[in-house]
Write a protein that holds these residues in place. Structure first.
Motif, short mmCIF file in Angstrom:
data_model
loop_
_atom_site.label_atom_id
_atom_site.label_comp_id
_atom_site.label_asym_id
_atom_site.label_seq_id
_atom_site.Cartn_x
_atom_site.Cartn_y
_atom_site.Cartn_z
N LYS A 66 30.00 142.14 13.25
CA LYS A 66 30.05 141.14 12.39
C LYS A 66 30.29 139.88 13.29
CE LYS A 66 29.39 142.44 8.37
NZ LYS A 66 28.00 142.25 7.97
N THR A 67 30.73 140.06 14.46
CA THR A 67 30.85 138.78 15.29
C THR A 67 30.21 138.73 16.46
OG1 THR A 67 32.73 139.90 16.62
CG2 THR A 67 33.49 138.83 14.76
N ILE A 68 29.04 139.56 16.66
CA ILE A 68 28.13 139.56 17.84
C ILE A 68 27.46 138.29 18.01
CG2 ILE A 68 26.04 140.43 16.54
CD1 ILE A 68 26.13 142.51 19.21
N SER A 69 27.13 137.49 16.99
CA SER A 69 26.54 136.14 17.22
C SER A 69 27.48 135.10 17.59
CB SER A 69 25.55 136.00 15.84
OG SER A 69 26.45 135.79 14.82
N TYR A 70 28.59 135.17 17.59
CA TYR A 70 29.59 134.19 17.94
C TYR A 70 29.93 134.37 19.38
CZ TYR A 70 30.05 133.86 13.00
OH TYR A 70 30.03 133.73 11.37
N GLY A 72 32.73 132.37 22.58
CA GLY A 72 33.75 131.56 22.88
C GLY A 72 34.93 131.73 22.01
N LEU A 73 35.76 130.68 21.67
CA LEU A 73 36.73 130.45 20.96
C LEU A 73 36.53 131.10 19.60
CD1 LEU A 73 39.76 130.03 20.92
CD2 LEU A 73 39.32 127.34 20.34
N LYS A 74 35.16 130.73 18.93
CA LYS A 74 35.15 130.84 17.51
C LYS A 74 35.30 132.52 17.60
CE LYS A 74 32.22 129.80 13.74
NZ LYS A 74 30.82 129.12 13.34
N LYS A 75 34.51 133.01 18.41
CA LYS A 75 34.49 134.40 18.28
C LYS A 75 35.61 135.22 18.46
CE LYS A 75 32.09 138.59 20.16
NZ LYS A 75 30.95 138.97 20.90
N THR A 76 36.45 134.89 19.36
CA THR A 76 38.06 135.38 19.55
C THR A 76 38.72 135.08 18.35
OG1 THR A 76 37.74 134.66 22.03
CG2 THR A 76 39.97 134.80 21.06
N MET A 77 38.65 134.02 17.64
CA MET A 77 39.44 133.65 16.75
C MET A 77 38.99 134.55 15.43
SD MET A 77 41.75 131.52 17.71
CE MET A 77 42.90 131.66 16.35
N LYS A 79 37.53 137.24 15.48
CA LYS A 79 37.83 138.71 15.78
C LYS A 79 39.55 139.00 15.58
CE LYS A 79 35.86 141.07 18.91
NZ LYS A 79 35.33 141.62 20.45
N THR A 80 40.14 138.00 16.12
CA THR A 80 41.72 138.30 15.70
C THR A 80 42.04 138.23 14.39
OG1 THR A 80 42.14 137.23 18.01
CG2 THR A 80 43.90 137.25 16.56
N CYS A 81 41.63 137.25 13.80
CA CYS A 81 41.88 136.95 12.29
C CYS A 81 41.64 138.44 11.40
CB CYS A 81 41.36 135.72 11.76
SG CYS A 81 42.04 134.13 12.45
N LEU A 82 40.14 138.84 11.58
CA LEU A 82 39.78 140.09 10.74
C LEU A 82 40.78 141.25 11.04
CD1 LEU A 82 35.79 139.64 11.47
CD2 LEU A 82 37.05 139.31 9.25
N ALA A 83 41.24 141.26 12.47
CA ALA A 83 42.15 142.43 12.73
C ALA A 83 43.46 142.13 11.90
CB ALA A 83 42.34 142.51 14.13
N ILE A 84 43.85 140.89 11.64
CA ILE A 84 45.11 140.69 11.18
C ILE A 84 45.00 141.04 9.69
CG2 ILE A 84 46.60 138.79 10.40
CD1 ILE A 84 46.27 137.74 13.40
N LEU A 85 43.75 140.40 9.38
CA LEU A 85 43.40 140.56 7.59
C LEU A 85 43.60 142.12 7.34
CD1 LEU A 85 40.81 137.93 7.03
CD2 LEU A 85 43.12 138.08 6.22
N TYR A 86 43.12 143.13 8.06
CA TYR A 86 42.98 144.44 8.00
C TYR A 86 44.60 144.98 7.68
CZ TYR A 86 42.59 149.38 8.65
OH TYR A 86 42.48 150.75 8.30
N PHE A 87 45.28 144.62 8.66
CA PHE A 87 46.62 145.08 8.49
C PHE A 87 47.44 144.19 7.75
CE2 PHE A 87 45.00 146.96 12.65
CZ PHE A 87 45.20 148.13 12.42
N ASN A 88 46.87 143.86 6.36
CA ASN A 88 47.55 143.14 5.54
C ASN A 88 48.68 143.75 4.79
OD1 ASN A 88 46.56 144.35 2.99
ND2 ASN A 88 44.48 143.91 3.92
N GLN A 136 41.61 142.81 20.30
CA GLN A 136 40.37 142.51 19.79
C GLN A 136 39.48 141.86 21.05
OE1 GLN A 136 38.66 143.72 17.12
NE2 GLN A 136 40.67 144.55 16.60
N ASN A 137 40.28 141.18 21.69
CA ASN A 137 39.38 140.60 22.74
C ASN A 137 39.66 140.80 24.32
OD1 ASN A 137 38.07 138.04 21.11
ND2 ASN A 137 40.39 138.38 20.34
N LYS A 138 40.48 141.72 24.58
CA LYS A 138 40.71 141.80 26.00
C LYS A 138 40.62 143.51 26.24
CE LYS A 138 41.67 138.00 26.96
NZ LYS A 138 40.67 136.86 27.71
N ILE A 139 40.28 144.19 25.10
CA ILE A 139 40.41 145.81 25.27
C ILE A 139 39.03 146.44 24.74
CG2 ILE A 139 41.28 147.95 24.62
CD1 ILE A 139 44.12 146.58 24.50
#
Length: 167
Positions: A66-70, A72-77, A79-88, A136-139
């Protein structure tokens, strides 16, 4: 019409990692709370090897798609937010329900348990943001489930303790 083949991630390595890591976190929590039970331990091994080992790697792969087209910072944010939303709070609530089921404490599955999950989630956001940013962004994708499982095992201790903290 172009067909999209989705490759599902459910590997032997993830099954073993999920079984060992998630149950280890819950084992520590159960010992801290003086709630150890063989059924609970075996139940968490089962959940880690099945539910978590299947859904988490596949969700992380979905995030990548879902984030392949993003960039920089937008992609990073994102990906991070989608992961947080999963563990809701619902994920935390479900985790706490699994614990209650394995301990045969069905009467404790109620709205108060859901409120505990909400508080646990809200208080944990700063830590979760940092951890999920790194995961999400370093591993690399093939190691994310293990990294997430280790973080989640630590969080499993927190989630189990949160029932005592937020009651």
């Amino acid at each position: 019409m172009k067909s999209k083949n989705i490759k599902l991630h459910y590997t032997k390595n993830n099954v073993v990692r999920g079984a060992l890591i998630y149950s280890a976190g819950d084992l520590i929590a159960s010992l801290l709370l003086d709630e150890f039970s063989w059924i609970r331990l075996l139940g968490m091994i089962f959940i880690g090897a099945t539910v978590y080992a299947f859904e988490i790697p596949n969700y992380f792969a979905w995030i990548d798609r879902k984030t392949i087209s993003y960039v920089g910072l937008k992609k990073t944010m994102i990906k991070t937010c989608l992961a947080i939303l999963y563990f809701n709070p619902l994920w935390i609530f479900r985790h706490l329900i699994f614990i209650k089921i394995f301990m045969s404490k069905y009467e404790e599955i109620n709205y108060q348990l859901f409120q505990i999950a909400i508080m646990s989630f809200v208080v944990n956001i700063p830590i979760s943001f940092i951890a999920n940013y790194l995961i999400q962004n370093k591993i690399k994708l093939n190691w994310r489930f293990m990294a997430s499982a280790i973080f989640s095992a630590l969080m499993a201790i927190y989630y189990a303790l949160s029932e005592t903290i937020f009651k």
